[in-house]
Design a protein around this motif. Structure first.
Motif, PDB file in Angstrom:
ATOM      1  N   PHE A  12       4.303  -6.119  -5.067  1.00 43.21           N
ATOM      2  CA  PHE A  12       5.040  -4.821  -4.017  1.00 43.21           C
ATOM      3  C   PHE A  12       3.938  -3.963  -3.607  1.00 43.21           C
ATOM      4  O   PHE A  12       3.629  -3.714  -2.252  1.00 43.21           O
ATOM      5  N   ASP A  13       3.168  -3.173  -4.625  1.00 47.62           N
ATOM      6  CA  ASP A  13       2.969  -2.203  -4.263  1.00 47.62           C
ATOM      7  C   ASP A  13       0.772  -2.642  -3.195  1.00 47.62           C
ATOM      8  O   ASP A  13       0.663  -3.546  -4.306  1.00 47.62           O
ATOM      9  N   GLY A  14       1.338  -1.946  -1.876  1.00 42.22           N
ATOM     10  CA  GLY A  14      -0.550  -2.389  -0.864  1.00 42.22           C
ATOM     11  C   GLY A  14       0.319  -3.359  -0.524  1.00 42.22           C
ATOM     12  O   GLY A  14      -0.444  -4.140   0.281  1.00 42.22           O
ATOM     13  N   THR A  15       1.469  -4.555  -0.616  1.00 40.21           N
ATOM     14  CA  THR A  15       1.677  -5.915  -0.427  1.00 40.21           C
ATOM     15  C   THR A  15       2.806  -5.540   0.145  1.00 40.21           C
ATOM     16  O   THR A  15       2.888  -5.758   2.098  1.00 40.21           O
ATOM     17  N   VAL A  16       3.763  -5.498   0.644  1.00 44.62           N
ATOM     18  CA  VAL A  16       5.234  -4.766   1.066  1.00 44.62           C
ATOM     19  C   VAL A  16       5.489  -3.179   1.369  1.00 44.62           C
ATOM     20  O   VAL A  16       6.535  -3.546   2.593  1.00 44.62           O
ATOM     21  N   THR A  18       3.088   0.454   1.041  1.00 43.15           N
ATOM     22  CA  THR A  18       2.117   1.335   1.247  1.00 43.15           C
ATOM     23  C   THR A  18       1.142   1.438  -0.653  1.00 43.15           C
ATOM     24  O   THR A  18       2.406   1.681  -1.132  1.00 43.15           O
ATOM     25  N   HIS A  19       0.134   1.225  -0.721  1.00 48.50           N
ATOM     26  CA  HIS A  19       0.150   2.156  -1.839  1.00 48.50           C
ATOM     27  C   HIS A  19       0.760   3.817  -2.622  1.00 48.50           C
ATOM     28  O   HIS A  19       0.356   4.323  -1.945  1.00 48.50           O
ATOM     29  N   ALA A  20       1.139   3.785  -3.153  1.00 48.58           N
ATOM     30  CA  ALA A  20       1.507   5.127  -3.801  1.00 48.58           C
ATOM     31  C   ALA A  20       2.292   5.469  -5.275  1.00 48.58           C
ATOM     32  O   ALA A  20       3.195   6.057  -5.655  1.00 48.58           O
TER      33      ALA A  20
HETATM   34 MG   LIG Z   1      -1.311  -4.188  -5.091  1.00 44.42          MG
END
Ligand SMILES: [Mg+2]
Length: 129
Positions: A12-16, A18-20
């Protein structure tokens, strides 16, 4: 002819987005590519470290974007043939995966998945036409 019915595990994070973390990041172009995979008969497993309410927030993102998930942090069929805790998939898309195409943007600390390049790779590898 694309590979059909593949099981795709998706971070999920950073993949679908942005990193938040713990918030939900911004759209980075994953939705149309995921929809193409679904249209091609692929099943998506969300494979994330999120749990509890933070996992619910991620699941709500998939709902909002009308992306149905086959499963979350498990492959429901693998218990029939293995007791391994690793989630079985034909393909893993993860910003921390070696070779995953990444993109940097102003104002963000960490790179995130480049979905234009991922799509090209999915075509090259036979997962999409
Ligand atoms: Mg990730």
């Amino acid at each position: 002819m694309a590979i059909r019915n593949a099981i795709v595990a998706l971070d999920f994070d950073g993949t679908v987005v942005t990193h938040a973390y713990p918030n939900i990041g911004n759209d980075i172009g994953a939705v149309p590519v995921l929809r193409e995979l679904l249209d091609n008969g692929c099943r998506l497993i969300l494979y994330t470290m999120r749990s509890g309410k933070l996992l619910d927030d991620a699941l709500a993102w998939f709902k909002r974007n009308d992306i149905p998930l086959y499963a979350v942090n498990e492959n429901p069929t693998q218990k029939e043939w293995t007791s391994s805790p690793k989630v079985h998939a034909d393909l893993y898309i993860d910003d921390s995966g070696l070779g995953c195409p990444l993109k940097f943007a102003d104002g963000v600390k960490r790179p995130f998945v480049n979905w234009v390049k991922v799509r090209q790779q999915l075509v090259a590898d036979g997962f999409l036409d």
